[in-house]
Design a protein around this motif. Sequence first.
Motif, PDB file in Angstrom:
ATOM      1  N   ALA A 244      52.856  45.308  39.106  1.00 25.22           N
ATOM      2  CA  ALA A 244      51.939  45.391  37.969  1.00 25.22           C
ATOM      3  C   ALA A 244      50.550  45.841  38.396  1.00 25.22           C
ATOM      4  CB  ALA A 244      51.866  44.032  37.267  1.00 25.22           C
ATOM      5  N   GLN A 245      50.004  45.243  39.457  1.00 27.49           N
ATOM      6  CA  GLN A 245      48.650  45.571  39.900  1.00 27.49           C
ATOM      7  C   GLN A 245      48.515  47.039  40.281  1.00 27.49           C
ATOM      8  OE1 GLN A 245      45.851  43.869  39.990  1.00 27.49           O
ATOM      9  NE2 GLN A 245      46.154  41.739  40.551  1.00 27.49           N
ATOM     10  N   ILE A 246      49.520  47.578  40.941  1.00 29.26           N
ATOM     11  CA  ILE A 246      49.439  48.949  41.433  1.00 29.26           C
ATOM     12  C   ILE A 246      49.629  49.950  40.296  1.00 29.26           C
ATOM     13  CG2 ILE A 246      50.657  50.639  42.891  1.00 29.26           C
ATOM     14  CD1 ILE A 246      51.112  48.290  44.843  1.00 29.26           C
ATOM     15  N   THR A 247      50.406  49.593  39.309  1.00 26.75           N
ATOM     16  CA  THR A 247      50.679  50.501  38.202  1.00 26.75           C
ATOM     17  C   THR A 247      49.484  50.652  37.275  1.00 26.75           C
ATOM     18  OG1 THR A 247      53.028  49.899  38.267  1.00 26.75           O
ATOM     19  CG2 THR A 247      52.233  50.925  36.253  1.00 26.75           C
ATOM     20  N   LEU A 248      48.699  49.588  37.096  1.00 33.18           N
ATOM     21  CA  LEU A 248      47.636  49.586  36.084  1.00 33.18           C
ATOM     22  C   LEU A 248      46.387  50.328  36.549  1.00 33.18           C
ATOM     23  CD1 LEU A 248      48.020  45.862  35.045  1.00 33.18           C
ATOM     24  CD2 LEU A 248      48.404  47.825  33.526  1.00 33.18           C
ATOM     25  N   PRO A 249      45.808  51.198  35.704  1.00 33.05           N
ATOM     26  CA  PRO A 249      44.491  51.774  36.002  1.00 33.05           C
ATOM     27  C   PRO A 249      43.413  50.703  35.842  1.00 33.05           C
ATOM     28  CG  PRO A 249      45.201  52.446  33.828  1.00 33.05           C
ATOM     29  CD  PRO A 249      46.351  51.682  34.431  1.00 33.05           C
ATOM     30  N   SER A 250      42.296  50.877  36.517  1.00 26.91           N
ATOM     31  CA  SER A 250      41.274  49.821  36.542  1.00 26.91           C
ATOM     32  C   SER A 250      40.754  49.489  35.155  1.00 26.91           C
ATOM     33  CB  SER A 250      40.108  50.238  37.449  1.00 26.91           C
ATOM     34  OG  SER A 250      39.496  51.415  36.962  1.00 26.91           O
ATOM     35  N   ARG A 251      40.623  50.484  34.275  1.00 30.83           N
ATOM     36  CA  ARG A 251      40.073  50.217  32.942  1.00 30.83           C
ATOM     37  C   ARG A 251      41.029  49.398  32.085  1.00 30.83           C
ATOM     38  NH1 ARG A 251      42.493  55.062  32.821  1.00 30.83           N
ATOM     39  NH2 ARG A 251      43.721  55.622  30.974  1.00 30.83           N
ATOM     40  N   MET A 252      42.314  49.339  32.511  1.00 32.23           N
ATOM     41  CA  MET A 252      43.330  48.598  31.772  1.00 32.23           C
ATOM     42  C   MET A 252      43.782  47.344  32.518  1.00 32.23           C
ATOM     43  SD  MET A 252      44.293  50.186  28.942  1.00 32.23           S
ATOM     44  CE  MET A 252      44.145  51.802  28.186  1.00 32.23           C
ATOM     45  N   ARG A 253      43.233  47.073  33.695  1.00 30.79           N
ATOM     46  CA  ARG A 253      43.840  46.090  34.573  1.00 30.79           C
ATOM     47  C   ARG A 253      43.830  44.683  33.978  1.00 30.79           C
ATOM     48  NH1 ARG A 253      41.908  47.706  39.275  1.00 30.79           N
ATOM     49  NH2 ARG A 253      43.776  48.929  39.705  1.00 30.79           N
ATOM     50  N   ALA A 254      42.723  44.248  33.415  1.00 23.23           N
ATOM     51  CA  ALA A 254      42.692  42.889  32.863  1.00 23.23           C
ATOM     52  C   ALA A 254      43.639  42.769  31.680  1.00 23.23           C
ATOM     53  CB  ALA A 254      41.265  42.526  32.445  1.00 23.23           C
ATOM     54  N   ARG A 255      43.672  43.795  30.823  1.00 27.31           N
ATOM     55  CA  ARG A 255      44.595  43.745  29.688  1.00 27.31           C
ATOM     56  C   ARG A 255      46.051  43.765  30.159  1.00 27.31           C
ATOM     57  NH1 ARG A 255      41.643  48.496  26.417  1.00 27.31           N
ATOM     58  NH2 ARG A 255      40.763  48.796  28.509  1.00 27.31           N
ATOM     59  N   GLY A 256      46.338  44.605  31.142  1.00 27.14           N
ATOM     60  CA  GLY A 256      47.703  44.669  31.651  1.00 27.14           C
ATOM     61  C   GLY A 256      48.131  43.380  32.327  1.00 27.14           C
ATOM     62  N   MET A 257      47.238  42.795  33.147  1.00 30.50           N
ATOM     63  CA  MET A 257      47.584  41.548  33.823  1.00 30.50           C
ATOM     64  C   MET A 257      47.671  40.383  32.838  1.00 30.50           C
ATOM     65  SD  MET A 257      48.315  42.458  36.773  1.00 30.50           S
ATOM     66  CE  MET A 257      48.720  40.800  37.338  1.00 30.50           C
ATOM     67  N   SER A 258      46.919  40.469  31.741  1.00 31.32           N
ATOM     68  CA  SER A 258      47.045  39.424  30.726  1.00 31.32           C
ATOM     69  C   SER A 258      48.417  39.485  30.067  1.00 31.32           C
ATOM     70  CB  SER A 258      45.935  39.557  29.676  1.00 31.32           C
ATOM     71  OG  SER A 258      46.124  40.704  28.860  1.00 31.32           O
TER      72      SER A 258
END
Length: 433
Positions: A358-372
């Motif tokens: 998950a961490q590697i797939t997500l772009p930084s601008r989406m990371r908190a939303r993706g990890m949530s």
Amino acid sequence: MTGSVSPYRPPVEVSEPPPAAAPVEDDSSAWAPLRNPVYRSFWIASLVSNLGTWMHEIGAGWLMTDLDASPQMVSAVRTAMATPIVLLAIPAGVLADRVDRRHLLLGTQAILLCTTATLAALTAAGWVTSWLLLALTFLIGLGLTLHVPTWQASIPELVPRRQLSRAIALGSVSFNLARAVGPAVAGALVAITGSWIAFSFNAVSFAGVILVLLGWRRDRSESTRGLSFHRSMYQGLRYVYRTPTMRNTLLRVGLFVLPASALWGLLPLVAKVRLQWGADGFGILVTCVGAGAVLAARFLPAVQSRLGSDRTVSTAMLVFATGLYLMASSSQRLVVAAAAVVMGCGWMMTLTTLNTSAQITLPSRMRARGMSCYLTAMALSMSTGSFLWGSVAEALSIGRAQKIAAITLMVTAAIGLCFRISNGTRQESRSRP
């Protein structure tokens, strides 16, 4: 992972400039991220905080066995912790992508400190009831809902991108070192003084994190990017849904955690009812799980290299299922302890592989939303599973509930191979030196 990638058309690969972290000499060592002073400070603070969290878990679980020892109420402690994450993690992730993460982390740590300190004081005074324990546990879960996606989204800021997978793995090592030590310490202290001591240590650990955050000087800040809160949430959910690696990662989290939660929801009763142990024995069992996880961390890179991420996850799920069935089938203390070690290996290998994907797939601008979204999937599976297996144990028995969960896990391990997560791992491996 930003660049010109549209959030509505997930790419096969994503790339982003290296995060702003203090330059450090890099090598292939698993410990290289700790050479970065900022990351090292966060890692130590996280280790202490995780230690407090595991001591708190032992104290809360054992306190409930004294207040109300029914399987449903004991498993409800974990459900109360997870429910706020299920309901609010995604809005919390949107918030963490819109406001300064350092300030948000400071606020959440203050909430957690005050709540745990209150629980410690009420427990020491003998004023806690089963429902008050659940209510305060719910408030702690609310604080963690704001904290966890923000914390995880901040990790890539602390190390160069080529060290990201190692930084995530070290975070897992921190968590499991705490799990290997904290429960045994908490069990002994709770047996001597009561659960309030575990809650007190947890409150102190939050104060330590606040000190580290006060010394962190960020060179970036989040922005709304001109989007409303609801539009930001929609954008994040759409990105996760339309990115195959993220979508499959979340599915596999559910396929694992839903049956695997039979361990955590029923472990206090295994210790107290089946093994006739006190709080110290319960702590020993959780320590065995942590020891297994630390052991697995040593071999995980080699296993992933040999099997790949997809088969690593399914194999680790089978390892966990074997340990769970073994625990359900025996009343011998040494056998149950050995089964806990085996499950610790499977738990760590499964979730570390999925988290890294998950961490590697997500772009930084989406990371908190993706990890949530990742945390929501995990918490929903954990809370649902805890309630489910508590109800099954109430109707049948603890051992039968765990056996059914183990068999279910074997089935979901096979089903999981239909949902590939290997794209994210291949991206990361190309970015490493």
